[in-house]
Design an enzyme around this catalytic site. Structure first.
Site, short mmCIF file in Angstrom:
data_model
loop_
_atom_site.label_atom_id
_atom_site.label_comp_id
_atom_site.label_asym_id
_atom_site.label_seq_id
_atom_site.Cartn_x
_atom_site.Cartn_y
_atom_site.Cartn_z
N GLY A 170 -17.70 -0.80 2.14
CA GLY A 170 -16.74 -1.11 3.19
C GLY A 170 -15.94 -2.35 2.83
CB ALA A 216 -18.10 -6.54 8.27
N GLY A 217 -16.98 -6.10 5.47
CA GLY A 217 -17.24 -5.83 4.06
C GLY A 217 -16.43 -6.72 3.12
CG HIS A 244 -9.57 -0.45 24.91
ND1 HIS A 244 -8.50 -0.68 25.75
CD2 HIS A 244 -9.71 -1.57 24.17
CE1 HIS A 244 -8.05 -1.90 25.52
NE2 HIS A 244 -8.77 -2.46 24.57
NE ARG A 251 -11.61 -4.42 25.20
CZ ARG A 251 -11.49 -4.63 23.91
NH1 ARG A 251 -12.33 -4.04 23.08
NH2 ARG A 251 -10.54 -5.40 23.45
CG HIS A 288 -11.47 0.51 21.44
ND1 HIS A 288 -10.38 0.61 20.62
CD2 HIS A 288 -11.78 -0.82 21.49
CE1 HIS A 288 -10.03 -0.61 20.22
NE2 HIS A 288 -10.87 -1.48 20.71
NE ARG A 333 -15.72 -4.65 20.16
CZ ARG A 333 -14.41 -4.89 20.28
NH1 ARG A 333 -13.98 -6.12 20.50
NH2 ARG A 333 -13.54 -3.92 20.22
C1 LIG Z 1 -6.87 -0.02 17.63
C2 LIG Z 1 -7.95 -1.04 17.60
C3 LIG Z 1 -7.69 -2.34 17.98
C4 LIG Z 1 -8.69 -3.30 17.94
N1 LIG Z 1 -8.40 -4.58 18.33
C5 LIG Z 1 -9.36 -5.52 18.28
C6 LIG Z 1 -9.07 -6.87 18.64
O1 LIG Z 1 -7.96 -7.20 19.01
N2 LIG Z 1 -10.06 -7.77 18.57
C7 LIG Z 1 -11.31 -7.44 18.15
O2 LIG Z 1 -12.16 -8.31 18.07
N3 LIG Z 1 -11.61 -6.17 17.79
C8 LIG Z 1 -10.67 -5.20 17.85
N4 LIG Z 1 -10.98 -3.91 17.50
C9 LIG Z 1 -12.29 -3.61 16.94
C10 LIG Z 1 -12.35 -4.03 15.48
O3 LIG Z 1 -11.12 -3.80 14.87
C11 LIG Z 1 -13.41 -3.29 14.68
O4 LIG Z 1 -14.61 -3.27 15.37
C12 LIG Z 1 -13.65 -4.01 13.38
O5 LIG Z 1 -12.44 -4.20 12.70
C13 LIG Z 1 -14.61 -3.25 12.49
O6 LIG Z 1 -14.66 -3.88 11.23
P1 LIG Z 1 -15.71 -3.44 10.14
O7 LIG Z 1 -15.47 -4.33 8.98
O8 LIG Z 1 -17.06 -3.43 10.71
O9 LIG Z 1 -15.36 -1.94 9.78
P2 LIG Z 1 -13.99 -1.20 9.41
O10 LIG Z 1 -12.82 -2.08 9.48
O11 LIG Z 1 -13.99 0.05 10.20
O12 LIG Z 1 -14.17 -0.86 7.89
C14 LIG Z 1 -14.98 0.16 7.43
C15 LIG Z 1 -14.91 0.19 5.93
O13 LIG Z 1 -15.93 1.02 5.44
C16 LIG Z 1 -15.40 1.94 4.53
N5 LIG Z 1 -16.25 3.12 4.59
C17 LIG Z 1 -16.64 3.83 5.68
N6 LIG Z 1 -17.47 4.81 5.32
C18 LIG Z 1 -17.62 4.72 3.97
C19 LIG Z 1 -18.34 5.47 3.01
N7 LIG Z 1 -19.11 6.48 3.35
N8 LIG Z 1 -18.23 5.10 1.71
C20 LIG Z 1 -17.44 4.06 1.32
N9 LIG Z 1 -16.75 3.32 2.20
C21 LIG Z 1 -16.84 3.64 3.52
C22 LIG Z 1 -13.98 2.14 4.95
O14 LIG Z 1 -13.24 2.62 3.86
C23 LIG Z 1 -13.61 0.73 5.35
O15 LIG Z 1 -13.27 -0.01 4.21
C24 LIG Z 1 -9.98 -2.94 17.53
C25 LIG Z 1 -10.25 -1.64 17.16
C26 LIG Z 1 -9.25 -0.68 17.23
C27 LIG Z 1 -9.59 0.73 16.93
#
Ligand SMILES: Cc1cc2nc3c(=O)[nH]c(=O)nc-3n(C[C@H](O)[C@H](O)[C@H](O)COP(=O)(O)OP(=O)(O)OC[C@H]3O[C@@H](n4cnc5c(N)ncnc54)[C@H](O)[C@@H]3O)c2cc1C
Ligand code: SF4
Ligand code: FES
Lengths: 251, 647
Positions: free
Chosen positions: B41, B45-46, B267, B338, B409, B443
């Site tokens: 990822g 986070a990743g 949401h 929310r 969401h 959340r």
């Molecule tokens: C439209 C929208 C608006 C938002 N706005 C806000 C906000 O204003 N404030 C807030 O705090 N939060 C917000 N959120 C929530 C927040 O964006 C997400 O919870 C957060 O970005 C998740 O980050 P992450 O790094 O955990 O995962 P993600 O950003 O989802 O990243 C997942 C990663 O894993 C990779 N991956 C997945 N499966 C595999 C696999 N099998 N093999 C290899 N790679 C894989 C993907 O390619 C990607 O790189 C919003 C969410 C949405 C949908």
């Protein structure tokens, strides 16, 4: 108001990077004008699947104009005929009933086709790797409010930072230049005190990488600015040129 | 019975993290080079974890599905990121951010984790500014803040409506610097399909090269999962198209616990569904609730006339509008959390006051803000969101109120982790939305970005060393080891099985069917009956999928339909877990609303005496239901209350 239209699509099909590729024609009837362009392609793919044919491969992910994953040359325009939007935000209400729509991948040596409408844009990642960052590690940085930054400067940096790395600028350019993309990053960081320190070296490294990867020279045709879905201004190219000159003088 | 140890350090709340760091084991620089870490990822986070671990000197392998790490779903986050800076001097503090987050999560999160999250929140903002993230500023040149739901202070930092983009590009730039240095090797367009366990520890992954279709093996001393949430189990959600829950299912089947699957966030402010062909739902950021007012017509006749297209919202007089959030929750008004806002919208629509042709929408109105602040100020704050709305709906929100409706969401549930972010499999860690740790049953807005970056920049890079310090003598293992061979074979067999079904249904059509069941039965309001129905329907869908799906093309080459099919197979398992977990949890809390358990005023009714635990599900094979293990949540430091946003 919602209505529906019939369209003919001429779509570039190419089995893989090595295959020759050719246009195929498809007819689609009764497409709601509230459908997005990619949803229209979903409908076509669903139809192809029911006919037990291979669906069209195209890149997409967020479908809201921010990830930069979608591409497509539509009727001769990167991201299609609508202004300031990506292909995923384009809606069928921008097309007429009975229209023939031509859909092609980005055409550029630096972005080779992978399959059908999908291309490899790894070159843009490599340009950022060459210097599109501030060289700091995690931790040990000053308080966020330690340096005040005038709002107009911060806003201009934000405008430059809005680039989504989609590649439309290079795809739109007859020289295949990536200058708009490169300048947006150089400009964002050069404007801010955090990035100023490395500004000249950054510009030099990123431009060198761009040249190495086979992108062409900028001759100020402004096609990039006209097609950029995020309205990135070519004034950033001027700032890039200044930083680049600084670097050259220092050499 | 399996017991669970969250490894929470002893001592006073505010000292736990400091104490932990003071005594944990570290890896010295020369040994770091010899240790490989896989990070799956490149979201907030990743990417932040991979970059930070690379900077420290570890040898990192980083994977993502998209063609570039910069395109991870995090890029789409709009509104902002919380931190306890108290720059506006409105009374914020680490404790208050901690308290709001625990309360917002309806007292179903771990105190120690949440406190740590609040504690490191300020460093995140410092880090991002140092990277060149162009946060919004005031005229004096200092950083600006806005308000988000569930808080009475302004603690949300933002970059127009593109906060996620800017934060992710910051992390991506740090990551790019490490890729250039060679400390991180990037694998774009790769999808992890299984984890490899050797002698009880995570030692690598099996991944599919999405361009060539080839299945490959990768070794590491530790594996970090940052693959995001599983909201797409509902088919229509605000998540990106490739967002998926597959890695969570893979590791669950290998022994990692899946915690609180039923906690999903709906949401309140998304663009309503408009047709069968729709592929995703678009969020209108919560930040809009700073200035937008939510209402429906007071009179049913008006609502009916609007639905029939005979009346426009602008024709409804002020007195005939029901600003139901302001009416029901005077203290928080439009800025209630929310879950509360979503249920209130559903309640009004179910009662017949909904608008749009479908009756499934409410208004989000900016006319008052435009009158008060001027159109320019509103445009500067929300311009890109208004543009996005107009492009989709073809209506101008400066002139007529937006129509919005709740949509799935975010998922609070996920892979169970202890205080060190380690799963129940040694050497396997989970960060960001993929884990279950910090948001309890709901959340708060702007807290996911905070958590993702907290995990990746400031927590995992420490805690993973406590594990790796014992691994310095483990050599790089060959991927010819029998465990790798077996794991790869399992994946290959699964692909072959899917390709050989050759049925009649497209992957999407089955995914949509699952989505309908999830929305109807495991959505905003759940009951014993709907959840049981979901379980039965999901069983049928599973059977239909494995006997009637059709995947065109060749399974050993690039194949987008196969990619989707592999994800949908796992969404079916997640849907099942969500329903099972929801059925077990006979209470309402946060995003989990069991209609049988509500107060007289229709608010969520928690049962702390019976359900004050995190539900951790342990896989027990294809044929049996998973085992439920309870991680009891002890509230040592704060007193739980019925959430109150009224006064
Ligand atoms: C439209 C929208 C608006 C938002 N706005 C806000 C906000 O204003 N404030 C807030 O705090 N939060 C917000 N959120 C929530 C927040 O964006 C997400 O919870 C957060 O970005 C998740 O980050 P992450 O790094 O955990 O995962 P993600 O950003 O989802 O990243 C997942 C990663 O894993 C990779 N991956 C997945 N499966 C595999 C696999 N099998 N093999 C290899 N790679 C894989 C993907 O390619 C990607 O790189 C919003 C969410 C949405 C949908
Ligand atoms: S400058 Fe514009 S066209 Fe070029 S990559 Fe960035 S957003 Fe796309
Ligand atoms: S799909 Fe993300 S910008 Fe188009």
């Amino acid at each position: 108001m919602e209505k529906s239209i019939n369209i003919t699509l001429k779509v570039w099909r190419q089995k893989d990077a090595k295959a020759k590729g050719a246009f195929e024609t498809y007819k689609l009837d009764g497409i709601s004008t509230d459908t997005s362009f990619l949803e229209m392609l979903d409908i076509l793919n669903e139809k192809l699947i029911t006919e037990r044919k291979e669906p069209i491969a195209f890149d997409h992910d967020c479908r809201e104009g921010i990830c930069g994953m979608c591409s497509l040359y539509i009727n001769g325009h990167p991201h299609g005929p609508d202004e300031d939007v990506t292909t995923c935000q384009l809606h069928m209400r921008k097309f007429k009933d009975g229209e023939t729509i031509t859909v092609e991948p980005w055409r550029l040596a630096a972005f080779p086709v992978i399959k059908d409408l999908m291309v490899n844009r790894n070159a843009y990642d490599q340009i950022i790797q060459a210097g599109g960052y501030v060289s700091i590690n995690t931790g040990g940085v000053p308080d966020a409010n330690a340096i005040a930054i005038p709002k107009p400067i911060a806003d201009e940096a934000m405008d430059a930072a809005a680039c989504i790395g989609c590649g439309a600028c290079a795809a739109a350019c007859k020289n295949g230049s990536a200058m708009l993309f490169v300048s947006a990053k150089v400009s964002q960081l050069a404007l801010l005190p955090q990035g100023k320190i490395e500004a000249a070296a950054r510009a030099k490294a990123m431009v060198a990488k761009m040249d190495e990867l086979g992108f062409g020279n900028c001759t100020n045709t402004r096609a990039c600015e006209a097609e950029c879905p995020k309205s990135i201004s070519i004034s950033h190219i001027a700032r890039l040129n200044r930083e680049f000159l600084c670097a050259k003088i220092k050499d | 019975m399996t017991t669970i140890d969250a490894k929470i350090p002893k001592g006073p709340l505010a000292e736990k993290w400091k104490e932990y760091k003071a005594h944990q084991k570290l890896v010295n620089p020369s040994n770091k080079r010899r240790l490989d870490i896989i990070v799956v990822g490149t979201g907030l986070a990743g990417a932040s974890a991979a970059a930070s671990l690379g900077e420290m000197g570890f040898n990192v392998l980083n994977f993502c599905i998209q063609d570039s790490p910069r395109r991870a779903h995090s890029i789409a986050a709009q509104g902002g990121i919380n931190a306890a800076k108290n720059y506006p001097n409105d009374g914020d503090s680490v404790y208050r951010l901690f308290y709001d987050t625990i309360k917002g999560g309806d007292y179903r999160a771990r105190e120690a984790n949440v406190y740590r999250l609040a504690e490191v929140s300020n460093s995140i903002i410092d880090q991002c500014v140092a990277q060149g993230v162009p946060f919004a500023r005031e005229y004096g040149g200092l950083l600006d803040n806005r308000s988000f739901g569930g808080a009475q202070v302004s603690r949300t930092f933002y970059a127009k409506g593109q906060t996620g983009q800017q934060l992710l590009l910051g992390a991506y730039s740090a990551l790019s610097r490490q890729i250039k240095k060679g400390s991180v090797k990037m694998y774009s367009r790769y999808e992890m399909l299984d984890v490899v366990i050797i002698e009880g520890r995570a030692r690598g992954i099996i991944a599919r090269n999405l361009v060539t279709g080839k299945i490959e093996r990768f070794f590491a001393h530790a594996v970090v999962i940052g693959t995001g949430g599983y909201g797409n189990a509902f088919f229509l959600s605000t998540n990106a198209m490739a967002s998926n829950g597959s890695v969570a299912v893979q590791v669950y089947k290998k022994g990692a616990y899946f915690a609180n699957p039923c906690y999903a966030q709906i949401h309140p402010t998304c663009i309503p569904v408009h047709g069968e062909f729709q592929s995703k739902l678009t969020l209108m950021s919560e930040s809009l609730r700073n200035d937008g007012r939510i209402w429906v017509p007071k009179k049913k006749e008006d609502a009916e006339a609007i639905r029939a297209g005979k009346l426009k919202p602008t024709q409804i007089k002020e007195d005939d509008r029901d600003y139901y959030l302001e009416r029901r929750y005077p203290a928080f008004g439009n800025l209630v959390p929310r879950d509360v806002a979503s249920r209130a919208a559903k309640e009004r629509c179910d009662a017949g006051f909904g608008v749009n042709a479908t009756g499934l929408a409410v208004y989000l109105d900016f006319s008052e803000a435009i009158n008060r602040l001027g159109k320019d100020v509103v445009a500067a704050k929300y311009g890109n969101l208004f543009q996005m709305y107009e492009k989709i709906v073809d209506e101008n929100p400066y002139e007529t109120p937006m129509m919005i409706y709740p949509a799935i969401h975010y998922t609070m549930g996920g892979i169970w982790v202890d205080y060190e972010l380690q799963t129940s499999i040694p050497g396997l860690f989970a960060i960001g939305e993929a884990n279950f740790s910090d948001h309890g049953a709901n959340r708060l807005g702007a807290s996911a970005l905070m958590q993702g970056l907290a995990d990746g920049y400031f927590v995992l890079p420490y805690t993973i060393q406590n594990y790796l310090a014992d691994q310095i003598r483990v050599p790089r293992l060959s991927t010819d080891a029998p465990e790798f061979v077996a794991a790869e074979k399992e994946v290959n067999d699964k692909v072959k099985k899917l390709m050989s079904v050759q049925g009649k249904r497209s992957v999407d059509s089955i995914h949509k069917e699952l989505g309908h069941v999830m929305w109807e039965c495991v959505g905003m309001g759940r009951t014993k009956e709907t959840l049981e129905k979901a379980l039965a329907r999901i069983k049928e869908i599973r059977k239909e999928f494995w006997s009637n799906v059709y995947i065109p093309g060749d399974g050993s080459l690039m194949n987008n339909e196969l990619e989707k099919a592999l994800r949908v197979a796992d969404f079916i398992e997640i849907g099942n877990l969500m329903a099972l977990d929801g059925l077990n949890r006979e209470e309402s809390c946060g995003g989990h609303f069991r209609e049988e358990y509500q107060t007289e005023e229709g608010e969520a009714l928690r049962k702390d005496d019976k359900f004050s635990y995190a539900s951790c599900w342990k896989y027990a094979g294809e044929e049996s239901d998973p085992e439920l293990i309870k991680e009891v949540l002890d509230y040592e430091f704060i007193v739980r209350q019925q959430r109150n946003y009224k006064s």
